[in-house]
Design an enzyme around this catalytic site. Structure first.
Site, mmCIF file in Angstrom:
data_model
loop_
_atom_site.group_PDB
_atom_site.id
_atom_site.type_symbol
_atom_site.label_atom_id
_atom_site.label_comp_id
_atom_site.label_asym_id
_atom_site.label_seq_id
_atom_site.Cartn_x
_atom_site.Cartn_y
_atom_site.Cartn_z
ATOM 1 N N HIS A 103 0.817 14.767 -3.575
ATOM 2 C CA HIS A 103 0.283 14.355 -4.877
ATOM 3 C C HIS A 103 -0.613 15.401 -5.536
ATOM 4 O O HIS A 103 -1.022 15.214 -6.688
ATOM 5 C CB HIS A 103 -0.448 13.005 -4.749
ATOM 6 C CG HIS A 103 -0.259 12.118 -5.938
ATOM 7 N ND1 HIS A 103 -0.598 10.773 -5.929
ATOM 8 C CD2 HIS A 103 0.229 12.369 -7.188
ATOM 9 C CE1 HIS A 103 -0.324 10.254 -7.125
ATOM 10 N NE2 HIS A 103 0.170 11.194 -7.904
ATOM 11 N N ASP A 135 -1.045 3.999 -6.897
ATOM 12 C CA ASP A 135 -1.414 4.666 -5.643
ATOM 13 C C ASP A 135 -2.312 3.730 -4.834
ATOM 14 O O ASP A 135 -3.042 2.911 -5.409
ATOM 15 C CB ASP A 135 -2.205 5.953 -6.004
ATOM 16 C CG ASP A 135 -2.235 7.006 -4.914
ATOM 17 O OD1 ASP A 135 -2.230 6.659 -3.724
ATOM 18 O OD2 ASP A 135 -2.289 8.202 -5.278
ATOM 19 N N HIS A 167 -4.603 5.193 -3.262
ATOM 20 C CA HIS A 167 -5.792 6.051 -3.338
ATOM 21 C C HIS A 167 -6.071 6.473 -4.781
ATOM 22 O O HIS A 167 -5.142 6.542 -5.594
ATOM 23 C CB HIS A 167 -5.571 7.321 -2.501
ATOM 24 C CG HIS A 167 -5.052 7.051 -1.112
ATOM 25 N ND1 HIS A 167 -3.704 6.997 -0.832
ATOM 26 C CD2 HIS A 167 -5.703 6.807 0.048
ATOM 27 C CE1 HIS A 167 -3.541 6.733 0.456
ATOM 28 N NE2 HIS A 167 -4.729 6.602 1.024
ATOM 29 N N ASP A 208 -7.422 9.512 -5.619
ATOM 30 C CA ASP A 208 -7.183 10.954 -5.748
ATOM 31 C C ASP A 208 -8.081 11.581 -6.812
ATOM 32 O O ASP A 208 -7.657 12.424 -7.604
ATOM 33 C CB ASP A 208 -5.699 11.238 -6.075
ATOM 34 C CG ASP A 208 -4.752 10.764 -4.967
ATOM 35 O OD1 ASP A 208 -5.236 10.365 -3.886
ATOM 36 O OD2 ASP A 208 -3.525 10.778 -5.194
ATOM 37 N N HIS A 264 -4.600 16.863 -2.355
ATOM 38 C CA HIS A 264 -3.870 15.683 -2.860
ATOM 39 C C HIS A 264 -4.802 14.482 -3.083
ATOM 40 O O HIS A 264 -4.416 13.545 -3.779
ATOM 41 C CB HIS A 264 -2.671 15.309 -1.958
ATOM 42 C CG HIS A 264 -3.012 14.537 -0.728
ATOM 43 N ND1 HIS A 264 -2.137 13.652 -0.137
ATOM 44 C CD2 HIS A 264 -4.126 14.528 0.040
ATOM 45 C CE1 HIS A 264 -2.703 13.122 0.944
ATOM 46 N NE2 HIS A 264 -3.894 13.638 1.078
ATOM 47 N N ASP A 315 2.644 7.344 -6.525
ATOM 48 C CA ASP A 315 2.543 7.704 -5.106
ATOM 49 C C ASP A 315 3.236 6.592 -4.325
ATOM 50 O O ASP A 315 2.880 5.407 -4.462
ATOM 51 C CB ASP A 315 1.057 7.798 -4.735
ATOM 52 C CG ASP A 315 0.804 8.294 -3.322
ATOM 53 O OD1 ASP A 315 1.619 8.007 -2.419
ATOM 54 O OD2 ASP A 315 -0.248 8.942 -3.113
ATOM 55 N N ASP A 355 2.933 5.638 -1.490
ATOM 56 C CA ASP A 355 2.050 4.845 -0.623
ATOM 57 C C ASP A 355 1.361 3.694 -1.350
ATOM 58 O O ASP A 355 0.643 2.896 -0.730
ATOM 59 C CB ASP A 355 1.061 5.726 0.159
ATOM 60 C CG ASP A 355 -0.084 6.313 -0.673
ATOM 61 O OD1 ASP A 355 -0.476 5.736 -1.694
ATOM 62 O OD2 ASP A 355 -0.595 7.382 -0.259
ATOM 63 N N GLU A 360 4.894 11.949 -2.287
ATOM 64 C CA GLU A 360 4.435 11.550 -0.949
ATOM 65 C C GLU A 360 5.497 10.854 -0.100
ATOM 66 O O GLU A 360 5.181 10.234 0.918
ATOM 67 C CB GLU A 360 3.138 10.710 -1.015
ATOM 68 C CG GLU A 360 1.952 11.427 -1.687
ATOM 69 C CD GLU A 360 1.244 12.477 -0.829
ATOM 70 O OE1 GLU A 360 1.661 12.688 0.329
ATOM 71 O OE2 GLU A 360 0.294 13.101 -1.343
HETATM 72 C C1 DIR Z 1 -8.824 10.662 0.895
HETATM 73 C C2 DIR Z 1 -7.371 10.304 1.161
HETATM 74 N N1 DIR Z 1 -9.359 9.882 -0.187
HETATM 75 C C3 DIR Z 1 -8.952 12.154 0.571
HETATM 76 N N2 DIR Z 1 -6.585 10.530 0.031
HETATM 77 C C4 DIR Z 1 -5.234 10.457 -0.126
HETATM 78 O O1 DIR Z 1 -8.448 12.945 1.351
HETATM 79 O O2 DIR Z 1 -9.573 12.502 -0.426
HETATM 80 N N3 DIR Z 1 -4.366 10.110 0.714
HETATM 81 N N4 DIR Z 1 -4.722 10.767 -1.311
HETATM 82 O O3 DIR Z 1 -3.054 9.989 0.367
HETATM 83 MN MN MN Z 2 -1.831 9.936 -4.240
HETATM 84 MN MN MN Z 3 -1.935 7.721 -1.865
#
Ligand code: DIR
Ligand code: MN
Ligand code: MN
Ligand code: MN
Length: 312
Positions: free
Chosen positions: A96, A119, A121, A123, A136, A227, A229, A272
Site C-alpha cells: 500500500h 482498509d 489500517h 496508513d 505502507h 487494501d 485486508d 496487499e
Molecule cells: C501499522 C500497520 N499501523 C504500521 N500498518 C499496516 O506499520 O504503521 N499494515 N498498514 O498493513
Molecule cells: Mn493499507
Molecule cells: Mn491494511
C-alpha cells in the site's frame, strides 16, 4: 467505460516477500477477460520495472526509503499517462505504499480528488510516529496537505507534492489504528467509518453518508484505494497483515457497487494481495478471486445481473 491497468510488483513498503506477485496472480485469475465480458474496454499497460536501489539504509526508523520513493515516482508518471489516455486507472499492487505515487499521479492529471480508503489500517503514520518504519503504514501522511509540516525531507521523496485535503478523505473498515494515527485522525477531523460504524449503521448507510459527505459541495473525481485486508481474513487470508473482524465479502462488494454508481470513479488501487501468505491454495484462490470481484464491482458488475444496455 475504459480501464487502464498498471501492474506495480513492489514489496519494499513492508517486510514480507510475495506481495510483488499480486499483479500477476490477479491477472491470472482472468481480470482482463472478466472486465471485457462486462463491457469494459481494457488496456493493460503491463508491469512497471522498478530500479534496484543499493545501500538503502533506514532513515531514522523508516525502511527502504529510496526504493519506495523511486518506485512511487515511476508509478506517478505511469498513472498520469493512463489518465491522459482517458482511462480509469487500475493500479494492481504491490503493497500500500504505492498509494503515494498512484494518488500523486492521479491528482497531477485531474486535479483535486476525493479519496475513499478501504482498509483495516489508516496508513497515516508519519515517518516520526511510525512504530514499524514500514512505509505502507504511512502513505496518506505524504500526500495530505495538513501533515506537510510534520514530514521530514527523505531521499527520493522530493518529487512529491501534497495534493489531498483532509476533508476530501473518507476511511472505511478501520479496526487496527495506532495511538498516534488515532490522534492525527481526530486532530484533522478526518471522516472515519471504522468497523464499529459499519456494525452500527450497516454498510448501506455508511455508503450513503460517505457520498453525502464527499459530494456535498463539488463533485471531485474519486480515487478508491482498496487494501484487501479490509475484508475479513476468513475470506481474504493471503495478505501481509490480516486483522480479525473485517468486512464481509458482501459488504466489500457493496462498497464497490456504490462507488461505481456515483459515476465519479477515476482511479482504483487494489493492494496487499500476497499469494505467499496463504496457508493453502484455497486461501490464495479466495483472496485473489475476491480482489477480482471487487474490481468487477467497480466497473459496473451488478449482482442482480447485467445485460448489454446497462453496461456503462
Ligand atoms: C501499522 C500497520 N499501523 C504500521 N500498518 C499496516 O506499520 O504503521 N499494515 N498498514 O498493513
Ligand atoms: Mn493499507
Ligand atoms: Mn491494511
Ligand atoms: Mn516527475
Amino acid at each position: 467505460r475504459s480501464v487502464g491497468i498498471i501492474g506495480a510488483p513492489f514489496c519494499k513498503g513492508q517486510p514480507r516477500g510475495g506481495v510483488e506477485r499480486g499483479p500477476d496472480v490477479i491477472r491470472a485469475a482472468g481480470l482482463l477477460h472478466k472486465l471485457q465480458e462486462q463491457g469494459c474496454a481494457v488496456k493493460d499497460y503491463g508491469n512497471l520495472a522498478f530500479e534496484e536501489v543499493v545501500d538503502d539504509e533506514p532513515v531514522g526508523r523508516v525502511k527502504h526509503v529510496r526504493a519506495v520513493g523511486s518506485a512511487n515516482h515511476r508509478l506517478s508518471e505511469a498513472v498520469q499517462a493512463v489518465k491522459r489516455d482517458g482511462h480509469t486507472s487500475v493500479m494492481l499492487g504491490g503493497d500500500h505504499s504505492l498509494a503515494i505515487g498512484s494518488i500523486h499521479g492521479h491528482s497531477a492529471a485531474v486535479g483535486e480528488l476525493s479519496i475513499i480508503w478501504v482498509d483495516a489500517h489508516a496508513d497515516i503514520n508519519t515517518p516520526l510516529t511510525s512504530p514499524t518504519g514500514n512505509i505502507h503504514g504511512q502513505s496518506m501522511s505524504y500526500v495530505l496537505r495538513e501533515l506537510q509540516s510534520k514530514i521530514p525531507a527523505l531521499p527520493n521523496f522530493s518529487w512529491i507534492r501534497p495534493c489531498v485535503s483532509a476533508k476530501d478523505l473518507v476511511y472505511i473498515g478501520l479496526r487496527d489504528v495506532d495511538p498516534e494515527e488515532h490522534y492525527i485522525l481526530k486532530l484533522l477531523g478526518v471522516k472515519v467509518f471504522s468497523m464499529s460504524e459499519v456494525d452500527q449503521l450497516g454498510v448501506a448507510r455508511v455508503m450513503e453518508e460517505t457520498c453525502d459527505y464527499l459530494f456535498s459541495k463539488v463533485k471531485k473525481p474519486i480515487h478508491l484505494s482498496y487494501d484487501i485486508d479490509a475484508i475479513d481474513p476468513s475470506v481474504t487470508p493471503a495478505t501481509g497483515t490480516p486483522v480479525v473482524g473485517g468486512l464481509t465479502y458482501r459488504e466489500g462488494v457493496y462498497i464497490t457497487e456504490q462507488v461505481c454508481q456515483t459515476g465519479l470513479l477515476s482511479a482504483v488501487d487494489m493492494v496487499e494481495v500476497n499469494p505467499l501468505r496463504g496457508q493453502t491454495e484455497e486461501e490464495v484462490q479466495s483472496t485473489v478471486s475476491t480482489a477480482v470481484d471487487l474490481l468487477r464491482g467497480c466497473f459496473g458488475r451488478l449482482r442482480e445481473g447485467n445485460h448489454p444496455s446497462d453496461y456503462r
